[in-house]
Write a protein that holds these residues in place. Structure first.
Motif, PDB file in Angstrom:
ATOM      1  N   ASP A  54     -96.918  14.343 -56.986  1.00  0.00           N
ATOM      2  CA  ASP A  54     -95.903  13.758 -56.116  1.00  0.00           C
ATOM      3  C   ASP A  54     -96.422  12.499 -55.436  1.00  0.00           C
ATOM      4  O   ASP A  54     -97.105  12.562 -54.417  1.00  0.00           O
ATOM      5  CB  ASP A  54     -95.461  14.783 -55.068  1.00  0.00           C
ATOM      6  N   SER A  91     -92.949  28.192 -54.894  1.00  0.00           N
ATOM      7  CA  SER A  91     -92.454  27.402 -56.027  1.00  0.00           C
ATOM      8  C   SER A  91     -91.050  26.885 -55.759  1.00  0.00           C
ATOM      9  O   SER A  91     -90.736  25.719 -56.023  1.00  0.00           O
ATOM     10  CB  SER A  91     -92.460  28.247 -57.312  1.00  0.00           C
ATOM     11  N   PHE A  95     -89.212  22.564 -54.726  1.00  0.00           N
ATOM     12  CA  PHE A  95     -88.097  21.776 -55.245  1.00  0.00           C
ATOM     13  C   PHE A  95     -87.442  20.933 -54.151  1.00  0.00           C
ATOM     14  O   PHE A  95     -86.900  19.862 -54.420  1.00  0.00           O
ATOM     15  CB  PHE A  95     -87.054  22.685 -55.901  1.00  0.00           C
ATOM     16  N   THR A 100     -91.298  13.772 -56.941  1.00  0.00           N
ATOM     17  CA  THR A 100     -91.571  13.635 -58.371  1.00  0.00           C
ATOM     18  C   THR A 100     -92.366  14.846 -58.841  1.00  0.00           C
ATOM     19  O   THR A 100     -93.093  15.465 -58.053  1.00  0.00           O
ATOM     20  CB  THR A 100     -92.379  12.354 -58.683  1.00  0.00           C
ATOM     21  N   GLY A 101     -92.241  15.182 -60.133  1.00  0.00           N
ATOM     22  CA  GLY A 101     -93.031  16.262 -60.710  1.00  0.00           C
ATOM     23  C   GLY A 101     -92.595  17.653 -60.321  1.00  0.00           C
ATOM     24  O   GLY A 101     -93.382  18.606 -60.430  1.00  0.00           O
ATOM     25  N   GLY A 102     -91.343  17.807 -59.903  1.00  0.00           N
ATOM     26  CA  GLY A 102     -90.897  19.103 -59.410  1.00  0.00           C
ATOM     27  C   GLY A 102     -90.915  20.211 -60.442  1.00  0.00           C
ATOM     28  O   GLY A 102     -91.270  21.347 -60.140  1.00  0.00           O
ATOM     29  N   VAL A 103     -90.533  19.898 -61.676  1.00  0.00           N
ATOM     30  CA  VAL A 103     -90.478  20.929 -62.718  1.00  0.00           C
ATOM     31  C   VAL A 103     -91.882  21.431 -63.057  1.00  0.00           C
ATOM     32  O   VAL A 103     -92.128  22.645 -63.133  1.00  0.00           O
ATOM     33  CB  VAL A 103     -89.780  20.389 -63.979  1.00  0.00           C
ATOM     34  N   ILE A 104     -92.818  20.491 -63.262  1.00  0.00           N
ATOM     35  CA  ILE A 104     -94.202  20.887 -63.555  1.00  0.00           C
ATOM     36  C   ILE A 104     -94.778  21.670 -62.380  1.00  0.00           C
ATOM     37  O   ILE A 104     -95.455  22.685 -62.557  1.00  0.00           O
ATOM     38  CB  ILE A 104     -95.065  19.660 -63.869  1.00  0.00           C
ATOM     39  N   TYR A 105     -94.489  21.225 -61.166  1.00  0.00           N
ATOM     40  CA  TYR A 105     -94.951  21.956 -59.990  1.00  0.00           C
ATOM     41  C   TYR A 105     -94.414  23.385 -59.989  1.00  0.00           C
ATOM     42  O   TYR A 105     -95.151  24.340 -59.738  1.00  0.00           O
ATOM     43  CB  TYR A 105     -94.525  21.251 -58.700  1.00  0.00           C
ATOM     44  N   GLY A 106     -93.112  23.530 -60.261  1.00  0.00           N
ATOM     45  CA  GLY A 106     -92.509  24.857 -60.218  1.00  0.00           C
ATOM     46  C   GLY A 106     -93.175  25.825 -61.176  1.00  0.00           C
ATOM     47  O   GLY A 106     -93.467  26.969 -60.821  1.00  0.00           O
ATOM     48  N   VAL A 107     -93.464  25.366 -62.397  1.00  0.00           N
ATOM     49  CA  VAL A 107     -94.090  26.236 -63.401  1.00  0.00           C
ATOM     50  C   VAL A 107     -95.539  26.549 -63.030  1.00  0.00           C
ATOM     51  O   VAL A 107     -95.952  27.718 -62.991  1.00  0.00           O
ATOM     52  CB  VAL A 107     -94.024  25.579 -64.795  1.00  0.00           C
TER      53      VAL A 107
END
Length: 227
Positions: A54, A91, A95, A100-107
């Motif tokens: 982020d 997780s 969101f 930025t990078g929210g999807v990768i962070y969530g996983v």
């Protein structure tokens, strides 16, 4: 044999000795000491992850890191059915915090929290012996892979993402984990399937390492942080 091939050996050994001393001490004591160490390490991993992903963060790395520590400490004291949604809460919180990078962070954050909780449960429910088995499989995989990769070399595992990792190193890691599994099988009287499980854990540790390398390469960083 090029000296540069071994240029990272000394810092690896020194940092490894410190981590082994702290980690084994916490593993030996178990309980709150081990829970606290795992929660702190997972919190630092989340902090690193947010800092890497982020670019427009506004204290998100501290908020999400603290939420991780709190979630793990609370989760270990309640039934697993209620612990799981609590573990996924950081997780979900990401969101609303990540620009930025929210999807990768969530996983990745979900995997970090679930893995941390799994380590706590392994130590609490199965005891010191099986916690040591897990640690030795992962450490043995890393050590065998490092030396085999440097000494044997050969075809790269995934050169575009991790140019230093080789098939010889990966295979040596599997062999080392199989040996450790066989030793623990002999000592504990466990089922022969422990050897296969040890190899699978070795592969999982390698997959995690490669996945981290892929994220770092995508975001143009050499290391996750300065830690």
């Amino acid at each position: 044999m090029s000296a540069s091939r071994w240029s990272d050996l000394l810092p690896r050994v020194l940092s490894g000795l410190v981590m082994v001393a702290v980690g084994l001490g916490a593993v030996w004591m178990g309980g709150a000491w081990f829970h606290g160490l795992i929660a702190m390490v997972c919190g630092l991993m989340i902090w690193e992850l947010v800092c890497m992903l982020d670019t427009g963060r506004t204290r998100s790395q501290y908020i999400l890191g603290a939420a991780t520590v709190l979630a793990l400490i609370l989760a270990v004291g309640i039934p697993p059915g209620f612990a799981l949604p609590l573990l996924l809460l950081p997780s979900m919180l990401g969101f609303s915090r990540m620009q930025t990078g929210g999807v990768i962070y969530g996983v990745f954050s979900a995997l970090i929290l679930l893995a941390g909780y799994g380590l706590m449960m392994l130590r609490d429910d199965l005891g010191l012996v099986w916690m040591l088995w897990l640690v030795l499989v992962v450490v043995g995989t890393d050590i065998a892979g490092y030396f085999a990769g440097r000494m044997i070399g050969g075809p790269k595992l995934w050169p575009r993402v991790s140019p230093k990792k080789t098939w010889s190193g990966a295979t040596a890691g599997w062999a080392a984990s199989a040996l450790i599994g066989w030793i623990f099988l002999s000592l504990t009287g466990a089922n022969a399937g422990l050897v296969g499980i040890s190899i699978a854990v070795s592969m999982a540790s390698q997959l995690g390492d490669i996945a981290e390398s892929a994220v770092k390469r995508r975001y143009g960083v050499k290391d996750s942080s300065g830690l």
